[in-house]
Motif scaffolding. Sequence first.
Motif, mmCIF file in Angstrom:
data_model
loop_
_atom_site.group_PDB
_atom_site.id
_atom_site.type_symbol
_atom_site.label_atom_id
_atom_site.label_comp_id
_atom_site.label_asym_id
_atom_site.label_seq_id
_atom_site.Cartn_x
_atom_site.Cartn_y
_atom_site.Cartn_z
ATOM 1 N N PHE A 201 0.819 -1.212 0.000
ATOM 2 C CA PHE A 201 0.000 0.000 0.000
ATOM 3 C C PHE A 201 0.852 1.261 0.000
ATOM 4 O O PHE A 201 0.322 2.364 0.065
ATOM 5 C CB PHE A 201 -0.921 0.015 1.227
ATOM 6 N N GLU A 202 2.164 1.123 -0.068
ATOM 7 C CA GLU A 202 3.067 2.277 -0.029
ATOM 8 C C GLU A 202 3.599 2.649 -1.406
ATOM 9 O O GLU A 202 4.686 3.186 -1.534
ATOM 10 C CB GLU A 202 4.235 1.988 0.914
ATOM 11 N N THR A 203 2.811 2.394 -2.407
ATOM 12 C CA THR A 203 3.244 2.714 -3.767
ATOM 13 C C THR A 203 2.660 4.055 -4.210
ATOM 14 O O THR A 203 1.748 4.596 -3.580
ATOM 15 C CB THR A 203 2.791 1.614 -4.751
ATOM 16 N N TRP B 69 -1.331 4.502 -4.680
ATOM 17 C CA TRP B 69 -2.171 4.895 -3.555
ATOM 18 C C TRP B 69 -2.005 6.378 -3.256
ATOM 19 O O TRP B 69 -2.979 7.080 -2.969
ATOM 20 C CB TRP B 69 -1.843 4.045 -2.327
ATOM 21 N N TYR B 70 -0.808 6.849 -3.316
ATOM 22 C CA TYR B 70 -0.525 8.254 -3.023
ATOM 23 C C TYR B 70 -1.181 9.171 -4.059
ATOM 24 O O TYR B 70 -1.755 10.205 -3.711
ATOM 25 C CB TYR B 70 0.990 8.471 -2.982
ATOM 26 N N HIS C 272 -3.853 8.713 -5.654
ATOM 27 C CA HIS C 272 -5.298 8.761 -5.424
ATOM 28 C C HIS C 272 -5.646 9.385 -4.074
ATOM 29 O O HIS C 272 -6.816 9.478 -3.721
ATOM 30 C CB HIS C 272 -5.883 7.349 -5.498
ATOM 31 N N HIS C 273 -4.648 9.782 -3.316
ATOM 32 C CA HIS C 273 -4.835 10.349 -1.982
ATOM 33 C C HIS C 273 -5.507 9.358 -1.042
ATOM 34 O O HIS C 273 -6.301 9.727 -0.180
ATOM 35 C CB HIS C 273 -5.621 11.669 -2.037
ATOM 36 N N TRP C 274 -5.178 8.080 -1.227
ATOM 37 C CA TRP C 274 -5.638 7.021 -0.343
ATOM 38 C C TRP C 274 -4.440 6.634 0.507
ATOM 39 O O TRP C 274 -3.581 5.852 0.097
ATOM 40 C CB TRP C 274 -6.138 5.820 -1.128
ATOM 41 N N PHE C 275 -4.375 7.201 1.689
ATOM 42 C CA PHE C 275 -3.217 7.003 2.549
ATOM 43 C C PHE C 275 -3.483 5.860 3.515
ATOM 44 O O PHE C 275 -4.429 5.903 4.299
ATOM 45 C CB PHE C 275 -2.890 8.300 3.284
ATOM 46 N N VAL C 276 -2.667 4.848 3.415
ATOM 47 C CA VAL C 276 -2.836 3.629 4.203
ATOM 48 C C VAL C 276 -1.684 3.527 5.186
ATOM 49 O O VAL C 276 -0.521 3.557 4.795
ATOM 50 C CB VAL C 276 -2.887 2.384 3.288
ATOM 51 N N THR D 85 -6.970 3.205 6.475
ATOM 52 C CA THR D 85 -6.797 4.424 5.698
ATOM 53 C C THR D 85 -6.906 5.605 6.654
ATOM 54 O O THR D 85 -7.500 5.511 7.724
ATOM 55 C CB THR D 85 -7.885 4.546 4.617
ATOM 56 N N TYR E 269 2.646 5.902 6.488
ATOM 57 C CA TYR E 269 3.032 6.273 5.127
ATOM 58 C C TYR E 269 2.798 7.757 4.901
ATOM 59 O O TYR E 269 3.557 8.431 4.256
ATOM 60 C CB TYR E 269 2.243 5.423 4.135
#
Length: 103
Positions: A36-38, A41-42, A44-48, A61, A80
């Motif tokens: 999830f640290e790729t 994700w960043y 799309h502003h989906w911070f996990v 999230t 992240y």
Amino acid sequence: MTYLKLLFLLHTFKFCFDFTDDKLKINENLAKCQEFETTFWYQHHWFVNYGIDEFRLFIYTTPYIRKEYKLFPSTENFLYNFNDENAFDNVTQLTLYENLNNT
């Protein structure tokens, strides 16, 4: 049409999962969380973010969607998006454990 092709339509993506196991394979599960640290994700502003302690792995999230956050002495958080000052705005109850016998 596959789900991946429809993913661009998704604007809000929130989740919080806990995985509990007496024989938690930390390295194996950390590797899965690191997927999830790729940049995908960043972008799309989906911070996990995720955390792990002696018996539990949790991944979520931000902002954190649950009202309660539990913190054990052995908890390690892997953030992240560590600059998110609103990450825990939804939390209204913080439970701090002194040792694992208080669970």
